[in-house]
Write a protein that holds these residues in place. Structure first.
Motif, PDB file in Angstrom:
ATOM      1  N   LEU A   1      28.269  29.234  35.452  1.00 36.63           N
ATOM      2  CA  LEU A   1      29.680  28.835  35.466  1.00 36.63           C
ATOM      3  C   LEU A   1      30.559  29.954  34.934  1.00 36.63           C
ATOM      4  CD1 LEU A   1      32.016  26.774  35.708  1.00 36.63           C
ATOM      5  CD2 LEU A   1      31.382  25.951  33.421  1.00 36.63           C
ATOM      6  N   GLN A   2      30.173  30.547  33.806  1.00 39.42           N
ATOM      7  CA  GLN A   2      30.973  31.616  33.210  1.00 39.42           C
ATOM      8  C   GLN A   2      31.138  32.796  34.156  1.00 39.42           C
ATOM      9  OE1 GLN A   2      29.122  32.608  29.489  1.00 39.42           O
ATOM     10  NE2 GLN A   2      29.914  30.808  28.433  1.00 39.42           N
ATOM     11  N   THR A   3      30.070  33.143  34.844  1.00 41.49           N
ATOM     12  CA  THR A   3      30.143  34.254  35.796  1.00 41.49           C
ATOM     13  C   THR A   3      31.114  33.934  36.922  1.00 41.49           C
ATOM     14  OG1 THR A   3      27.861  34.882  35.293  1.00 41.49           O
ATOM     15  CG2 THR A   3      28.809  35.739  37.338  1.00 41.49           C
ATOM     16  N   SER A   4      31.049  32.715  37.430  1.00 44.47           N
ATOM     17  CA  SER A   4      31.968  32.301  38.495  1.00 44.47           C
ATOM     18  C   SER A   4      33.410  32.305  38.012  1.00 44.47           C
ATOM     19  CB  SER A   4      31.588  30.910  39.006  1.00 44.47           C
ATOM     20  OG  SER A   4      32.484  30.502  40.017  1.00 44.47           O
ATOM     21  N   LEU A   5      33.634  31.841  36.789  1.00 45.16           N
ATOM     22  CA  LEU A   5      34.987  31.825  36.233  1.00 45.16           C
ATOM     23  C   LEU A   5      35.559  33.231  36.167  1.00 45.16           C
ATOM     24  CD1 LEU A   5      34.527  29.304  33.261  1.00 45.16           C
ATOM     25  CD2 LEU A   5      35.833  28.901  35.358  1.00 45.16           C
ATOM     26  N   GLU A   6      34.741  34.175  35.735  1.00 50.78           N
ATOM     27  CA  GLU A   6      35.200  35.563  35.627  1.00 50.78           C
ATOM     28  C   GLU A   6      35.549  36.133  37.001  1.00 50.78           C
ATOM     29  OE1 GLU A   6      33.426  39.868  34.146  1.00 50.78           O
ATOM     30  OE2 GLU A   6      32.743  38.028  33.158  1.00 50.78           O
ATOM     31  N   LEU A   7      34.679  35.903  37.972  1.00 50.57           N
ATOM     32  CA  LEU A   7      34.944  36.382  39.328  1.00 50.57           C
ATOM     33  C   LEU A   7      36.197  35.725  39.896  1.00 50.57           C
ATOM     34  CD1 LEU A   7      31.306  36.321  40.761  1.00 50.57           C
ATOM     35  CD2 LEU A   7      32.585  38.314  39.966  1.00 50.57           C
ATOM     36  N   ASN A   8      36.347  34.430  39.623  1.00 48.44           N
ATOM     37  CA  ASN A   8      37.503  33.700  40.141  1.00 48.44           C
ATOM     38  C   ASN A   8      38.811  34.216  39.553  1.00 48.44           C
ATOM     39  OD1 ASN A   8      38.578  31.322  41.689  1.00 48.44           O
ATOM     40  ND2 ASN A   8      39.270  30.751  39.632  1.00 48.44           N
ATOM     41  N   GLU A   9      38.812  34.556  38.273  1.00 47.48           N
ATOM     42  CA  GLU A   9      40.028  35.104  37.661  1.00 47.48           C
ATOM     43  C   GLU A   9      40.436  36.407  38.330  1.00 47.48           C
ATOM     44  OE1 GLU A   9      42.233  33.970  35.323  1.00 47.48           O
ATOM     45  OE2 GLU A   9      41.161  32.115  35.668  1.00 47.48           O
ATOM     46  N   THR A  10      39.447  37.212  38.712  1.00 53.03           N
ATOM     47  CA  THR A  10      39.748  38.467  39.401  1.00 53.03           C
ATOM     48  C   THR A  10      40.330  38.187  40.783  1.00 53.03           C
ATOM     49  OG1 THR A  10      37.902  39.493  38.234  1.00 53.03           O
ATOM     50  CG2 THR A  10      38.803  40.689  40.115  1.00 53.03           C
ATOM     51  N   ILE A  11      39.792  37.178  41.460  1.00 51.48           N
ATOM     52  CA  ILE A  11      40.326  36.782  42.769  1.00 51.48           C
ATOM     53  C   ILE A  11      41.780  36.357  42.637  1.00 51.48           C
ATOM     54  CG2 ILE A  11      40.171  35.022  44.599  1.00 51.48           C
ATOM     55  CD1 ILE A  11      37.086  35.063  44.054  1.00 51.48           C
ATOM     56  N   ILE A  12      42.090  35.589  41.600  1.00 49.90           N
ATOM     57  CA  ILE A  12      43.463  35.133  41.374  1.00 49.90           C
ATOM     58  C   ILE A  12      44.403  36.330  41.197  1.00 49.90           C
ATOM     59  CG2 ILE A  12      44.981  33.949  39.732  1.00 49.90           C
ATOM     60  CD1 ILE A  12      42.656  31.984  39.236  1.00 49.90           C
ATOM     61  N   GLU A  13      43.975  37.298  40.405  1.00 52.60           N
ATOM     62  CA  GLU A  13      44.810  38.478  40.169  1.00 52.60           C
ATOM     63  C   GLU A  13      44.999  39.287  41.451  1.00 52.60           C
ATOM     64  OE1 GLU A  13      46.498  39.114  37.421  1.00 52.60           O
ATOM     65  OE2 GLU A  13      45.668  37.280  36.567  1.00 52.60           O
ATOM     66  N   LEU A  14      43.940  39.446  42.222  1.00 48.30           N
ATOM     67  CA  LEU A  14      44.058  40.187  43.479  1.00 48.30           C
ATOM     68  C   LEU A  14      44.906  39.429  44.499  1.00 48.30           C
ATOM     69  CD1 LEU A  14      40.423  41.589  43.880  1.00 48.30           C
ATOM     70  CD2 LEU A  14      42.505  42.883  43.372  1.00 48.30           C
ATOM     71  N   HIS A  15      44.832  38.106  44.448  1.00 49.09           N
ATOM     72  CA  HIS A  15      45.662  37.279  45.326  1.00 49.09           C
ATOM     73  C   HIS A  15      47.142  37.559  45.085  1.00 49.09           C
ATOM     74  CE1 HIS A  15      46.972  32.981  46.665  1.00 49.09           C
ATOM     75  NE2 HIS A  15      47.162  33.865  47.624  1.00 49.09           N
ATOM     76  N   LEU A  16      47.491  37.724  43.829  1.00 51.43           N
ATOM     77  CA  LEU A  16      48.897  37.938  43.469  1.00 51.43           C
ATOM     78  C   LEU A  16      49.443  39.261  44.009  1.00 51.43           C
ATOM     79  CD1 LEU A  16      48.821  36.687  39.750  1.00 51.43           C
ATOM     80  CD2 LEU A  16      49.771  35.495  41.731  1.00 51.43           C
ATOM     81  N   ILE A  17      48.555  40.235  44.197  1.00 52.24           N
ATOM     82  CA  ILE A  17      49.031  41.558  44.635  1.00 52.24           C
ATOM     83  C   ILE A  17      48.504  41.938  46.024  1.00 52.24           C
ATOM     84  CG2 ILE A  17      49.264  42.398  42.265  1.00 52.24           C
ATOM     85  CD1 ILE A  17      46.625  43.943  42.683  1.00 52.24           C
ATOM     86  N   SER A  18      47.858  41.011  46.703  1.00 49.98           N
ATOM     87  CA  SER A  18      47.184  41.346  47.960  1.00 49.98           C
ATOM     88  C   SER A  18      48.126  41.833  49.055  1.00 49.98           C
ATOM     89  CB  SER A  18      46.376  40.146  48.473  1.00 49.98           C
ATOM     90  OG  SER A  18      47.222  39.044  48.742  1.00 49.98           O
ATOM     91  N   GLU A  19      49.391  41.440  48.998  1.00 48.53           N
ATOM     92  CA  GLU A  19      50.341  41.860  50.038  1.00 48.53           C
ATOM     93  C   GLU A  19      51.180  43.071  49.620  1.00 48.53           C
ATOM     94  OE1 GLU A  19      50.666  40.889  53.179  1.00 48.53           O
ATOM     95  OE2 GLU A  19      48.912  39.628  52.886  1.00 48.53           O
ATOM     96  N   LYS A  20      50.869  43.643  48.484  1.00 46.67           N
ATOM     97  CA  LYS A  20      51.676  44.766  47.994  1.00 46.67           C
ATOM     98  C   LYS A  20      51.238  46.104  48.574  1.00 46.67           C
ATOM     99  CE  LYS A  20      53.214  42.676  43.671  1.00 46.67           C
ATOM    100  NZ  LYS A  20      53.279  42.791  42.203  1.00 46.67           N
ATOM    101  N   CYS A  21      50.045  46.149  49.120  1.00 50.65           N
ATOM    102  CA  CYS A  21      49.544  47.392  49.672  1.00 50.65           C
ATOM    103  C   CYS A  21      48.629  47.070  50.845  1.00 50.65           C
ATOM    104  CB  CYS A  21      48.783  48.169  48.592  1.00 50.65           C
ATOM    105  SG  CYS A  21      48.169  49.772  49.128  1.00 50.65           S
ATOM    106  N   HIS A  22      48.681  47.892  51.885  1.00 48.41           N
ATOM    107  CA  HIS A  22      47.883  47.630  53.080  1.00 48.41           C
ATOM    108  C   HIS A  22      47.199  48.892  53.584  1.00 48.41           C
ATOM    109  CE1 HIS A  22      50.726  44.249  53.064  1.00 48.41           C
ATOM    110  NE2 HIS A  22      49.817  43.594  53.749  1.00 48.41           N
ATOM    111  N   PHE A  23      46.121  48.684  54.342  1.00 44.93           N
ATOM    112  CA  PHE A  23      45.492  49.758  55.094  1.00 44.93           C
ATOM    113  C   PHE A  23      45.949  49.624  56.542  1.00 44.93           C
ATOM    114  CE2 PHE A  23      41.964  49.490  51.836  1.00 44.93           C
ATOM    115  CZ  PHE A  23      42.303  50.683  51.225  1.00 44.93           C
ATOM    116  N   TYR A  24      46.183  50.750  57.182  1.00 44.64           N
ATOM    117  CA  TYR A  24      46.581  50.753  58.587  1.00 44.64           C
ATOM    118  C   TYR A  24      45.537  51.523  59.389  1.00 44.64           C
ATOM    119  CZ  TYR A  24      51.144  49.190  56.979  1.00 44.64           C
ATOM    120  OH  TYR A  24      52.162  48.467  56.395  1.00 44.64           O
TER     121      TYR A  24
END
Length: 200
Positions: free
Chosen positions: A17-40
């Motif tokens: 559970l703890q490992t999943s929580l840690e990974l999930n927090e990183t997903i949340i943070e990346l979600h917040l900035i996912s549209e700020k930069c793109h690859f073309y």
């Protein structure tokens, strides 16, 4: 503790559970900035137009796969400690196939969830880690995360996390070894989502 006991200690449902929580927090943070930069990409064998995709697509898909995998394996181990109490992972746990793990613990999800988990699994073993898969049959398009992917992930994440937390609190966990340090009594495990997490 000897090495086997340490292995079983870190194999407890709480640590999955703890490992999943840690990974999930990183997903949340990346979600917040996912549209700020793109690859073309101006060339792709199957596309005529230029491709624009969020910069962290590969990373997010990989994190999603392992976050869900940790929850599912945590539930499996909660229900059957013999999968880890020999001092090694049972071969039944040596898989990234999320749908197989879901079926093994008899959790029912809808068709959309199954398709999403199959996609995550294929990405996980192919081009989310490397530019290609193991062979020509694992070719996928470059990963490009979309808002619908986040919705699918968070729906599954909340479902699995709730099952793990509820069952762990209700039943506790008996490691199968003669050591009180490795066991959790019913009602002993508590889990609270802090306000910072909920505000996201």
């Amino acid at each position: 503790m000897n090495n086997k006991e340490k292995f079983v200690f870190y194999s407890s449902p709480e640590h999955w559970l703890q490992t999943s929580l840690e990974l999930n927090e990183t997903i949340i943070e990346l979600h917040l900035i996912s549209e700020k930069c793109h690859f073309y990409e101006n060339y792709h064998p199957d596309e005529k137009e230029n491709i624009k995709r969020p910069f962290a697509s590969r990373s997010i898909f990989l994190l999603m796969t392992y976050s869900l995998e940790n929850l599912l394996k945590g539930i499996r181990i909660l229900r059957d400690p013999n999968l880890v109490n020999k001092g090694k992972l049972s071969k039944e746990l040596k898989t990234h196939e999320l749908n197989r793990l879901t079926e093994s613990i008899k959790i029912v999800i809808d068709e959309k969830g199954k398709l999403f988990q199959e996609y995550l699994y294929k990405l996980c073993v192919a081009n989310a880690r490397y530019p290609i898969g193991l062979n020509e049959h694992q070719q996928l398009k470059q990963p490009s995360i979309k808002e619908d992917d986040f919705e699918s992930y968070f729906t599954l994440y909340e479902k699995y996390r709730q099952i793990l937390v509820t069952e762990f609190n209700l039943k506790g966990w008996d490691s199968g070894l003669d050591s009180e340090e490795l066991n959790t009594k019913p009602g002993e495990f508590t889990f609270v989502i802090n306000p910072f997490y909920k505000s996201k």
